[in-house]
Design a protein around this motif. Structure first.
Motif: not given
Length: 295
Positions: A191-197, A288-295
């Protein structure tokens, strides 16, 4: 029933409150007493030592962080009863419910220590996070001797919406919990990857959640964690470092099983949750794993 809860972190606090609400007599212990003290206000008895907590209990529930903590507490609280096992007599003390996610290897060590000390032991892994723990809506993944599971069933019924019995041997509940948490780790990171993408490609990330809503690929979990990711707010329901630990336990268990299991996804998940933790989110919710996909 008279229940001792050892460990009053995020999940332990919820378990104590639920057991009290369901009419059980609860004594709570935490190595740092300050974390347990608020439970006095809702009817729990808080004590200074694990030994005091288990004295007179019918059921003991361990809700601790890792295997070393469980082993240490089991030693501290049962050091006076090891003659029971040596004599071959049936233990008449409380049934210990091991509810901490500690992996296969440490579970085996706990089983051995419990046998040495004459401690009746079952396990009941808790599938769920803070809110289900507080509302008695966990899914309990139980394993152990049927007669012992029957003795603790009223406690499991209070803690969970349902109990899944994984088998008759302690360790089988742990195996099922690792498999279930592998799913949780995967779907949260996906989910985090798709939202960040979606955001990276110039769109409002909410559009991703709108796109999957109601379809075969939808899951309420994506919307729950996705809202947190979009807001960038991560109040801990399940701490990221806790799941990071569990992913490590999955890798260890799969490798030890030596059954040709491919660990490539687990390796990727370990990297993602490790990156998010390194960026300061270890104590935040797993969203917060979402932070792994963002700078």
């Amino acid at each position: 029933m008279k229940v001792a809860v050892l460990g009053t972190g995020i999940m332990g606090q919820g378990v104590v409150r639920t057991l009290l609400r369901e009419g059980h007599d609860v004594t709570a212990w935490n190595r740092t007493r300050d974390k347990a003290e608020p439970l006095v206000g809702v009817g729990a008895t808080v004590v200074d030592t694990a030994r005091e907590a288990v004295d007179g209990a019918e059921v003991v529930v361990t809700v601790l962080f890792d295997g070393e903590a469980v082993l240490s507490v089991l030693r501290e609280a049962t050091s006076a009863v090891d003659a029971t096992a040596a004599s071959g007599a049936e233990a008449d003390g409380p049934v210990w419910v091991q509810a901490s996610t500690i992996g296969a290897a440490d579970t085996a060590r706990v089983v051995d220590l419990a046998a040495e000390r004459g401690v009746p032991l079952v396990e009941a892994m808790m599938l769920g996070t803070k809110k289900p723990a507080e509302t008695g809506k966990l899914v309990m993944l139980a394993a152990g001797a049927p007669d012992l599971l029957a003795r603790v069933q009223p406690v499991l019924d209070a803690m969970g919406a349902k109990t899944i019995t994984a088998g008759g041997s302690v360790g089988q509940g742990t195996a099922l919990k690792l498999a279930a948490n592998a799913w949780i780790a995967s779907v949260t990171a996906a989910a985090a990857q798709s939202l960040a993408l979606t955001r990276t490609l110039g769109l409002d990330p909410q559009l991703f959640l709108d796109a999957i809503e109601g379809g075969q690929a939808d899951t309420p979990y994506a919307h729950l964690k996705g809202a947190s990711m979009i807001a960038g707010e991560y109040p801990a329901q399940f701490a990221l470092d806790g799941l990071r630990k569990d992913v490590s336990l999955m890798r260890e268990a799969a490798t030890a099983a030596d059954a040709g299991f491919g660990t490539s996804l687990l390796e990727a998940l370990a990297g993602l949750y490790g990156t998010a933790s390194d960026r300061g989110h270890g104590g935040d919710d797993i969203a917060a794993v979402h932070a792994a996909f963002t700078s």
